[in-house]
Design an enzyme around this catalytic site. Structure first.
Site, mmCIF file in Angstrom:
data_model
loop_
_atom_site.group_PDB
_atom_site.id
_atom_site.type_symbol
_atom_site.label_atom_id
_atom_site.label_comp_id
_atom_site.label_asym_id
_atom_site.label_seq_id
_atom_site.Cartn_x
_atom_site.Cartn_y
_atom_site.Cartn_z
ATOM 1 N N SER A 231 0.850 -1.198 0.000
ATOM 2 C CA SER A 231 0.000 0.000 0.000
ATOM 3 C C SER A 231 0.881 1.241 0.000
ATOM 4 C CB SER A 231 -0.893 0.009 1.242
ATOM 5 O OG SER A 231 -1.530 1.277 1.412
ATOM 6 N N TYR B 126 -1.529 -1.099 10.393
ATOM 7 C CA TYR B 126 -1.613 -1.255 8.940
ATOM 8 C C TYR B 126 -0.340 -0.751 8.268
ATOM 9 C CZ TYR B 126 -3.637 -1.122 4.241
ATOM 10 O OH TYR B 126 -3.888 -1.322 2.900
#
Length: 286
Positions: A169, A182
């Site tokens: 990401s 995350y």
């Protein structure tokens, strides 16, 4: 160079060879879209996912037209035993040979739940879940796949061999508040990518990573299909304007990057950022 020679160099035979491709987190979102794209190119695909109803729908209904080149198995990425079982099922489906692994599965939620911050001790369980699902699982799935992917004695003249692609990401590089779990695990995939690429050279396996930006795939599931939801219905002009490419990303953008990396024989240990140029703009409102 003659026209014939030019044409031949642009049309590498291995690009059209059907591949056996394993995708984790394949029941919905980017995984489902990538599976659909690769199946449309003639490849065979095996999906692993924890969401059994969604996985069954994707395999038996959404992608049914591609049978018998599509199959799947339920897999809990937080369970080493379940990972081994899932990879074993994929290997059986592919007659014991896997060409490509796409480590896409993981916790997609960027933030701690309930507006918690890292000051809250209760975040430990969520932190652990992020680590096990987003970072440990790609390592364990890759580990289980290697025996079904490696070459005995790779040589410089070989066509591109096995390929492992981690889906990370843009949050590996930039953050919002309260997304430590995350962001840390997505950044961890960057280190895992280059470390695995160095180790896997001995087996003729390349390892790369894709870091998606804003990829809109809320419609890529059974509910989206039943309601007729589409990518173009989800965003306004302001959303699109944040990107130098002029639009929010589609799942197909990641699928096409995957397809490129599958065949990019001189590329290993690298990160490919697919964010429409958004990370290059200092102020998205200008």
């Amino acid at each position: 160079m003659s026209k014939t020679e030019t044409s031949g160099s642009n049309d590498s035979p291995h690009r059209s060879d059907p591949k056996n491709i394993l995708i984790t987190g394949g029941a919905q979102g980017i995984g489902r879209c990538t599976a659909r794209h690769l199946l449309s190119q003639g490849h065979s695909v095996f999906l692993l996912d924890f969401n059994e109803p969604e996985l069954t729908y994707t395999t038996k209904t959404h992608l049914a037209a591609h049978a018998p080149r599509i199959s799947s198995a339920v897999c809990n990425l937080r369970s080493p035993a379940s990972i081994k079982e899932g990879v074993s099922a994929a290997a059986s489906f592919f007659s014991n040979h896997i060409d490509v692994l796409i480590n896409n599965g993981g916790i997609a939620r960027a933030y701690f739940t309930g507006a918690k911050t890292m000051e809250d001790p209760d975040t430990l369980s969520e932190w652990t879940a992020y680590l096990e699902t987003n970072l440990t699982a790609p390592f364990l799935v890759s580990q289980a796949v290697i025996p079904h992917m490696k070459r005995a004695s790779p040589s410089p003249s070989d066509e591109p061999g096995g390929c492992i692609i981690h889906i990370s990401s843009f949050r590996a590089h930039q953050s919002d508040p309260n997304c430590e779990g995350y962001a840390a695990t997505k950044a961890g995939l960057l280190g895992l990518t280059h470390a695995m690429a160095v180790s896997a050279q001995q087996w003729g396996i390349r390892v790369n990573m894709i870091s998606p930006g804003w990829i809109s795939v809320r419609h890529e599931n059974r509910e989206g299909d039943e309601k007729g939801l589409k990518w173009e219905d989800s965003h306004d002009d302001e959303d699109h304007a944040q990107h130098l490419a002029g639009r929010v990303g589609r799942g197909e953008d990641i699928a096409e990057a995957v397809e490129y990396l599958m065949h990019a024989g001189f590329m290993s240990g690298q990160e490919v950022v697919v964010d429409g140029g958004a990370s290059k703009r200092k102020n998205p409102k200008v």
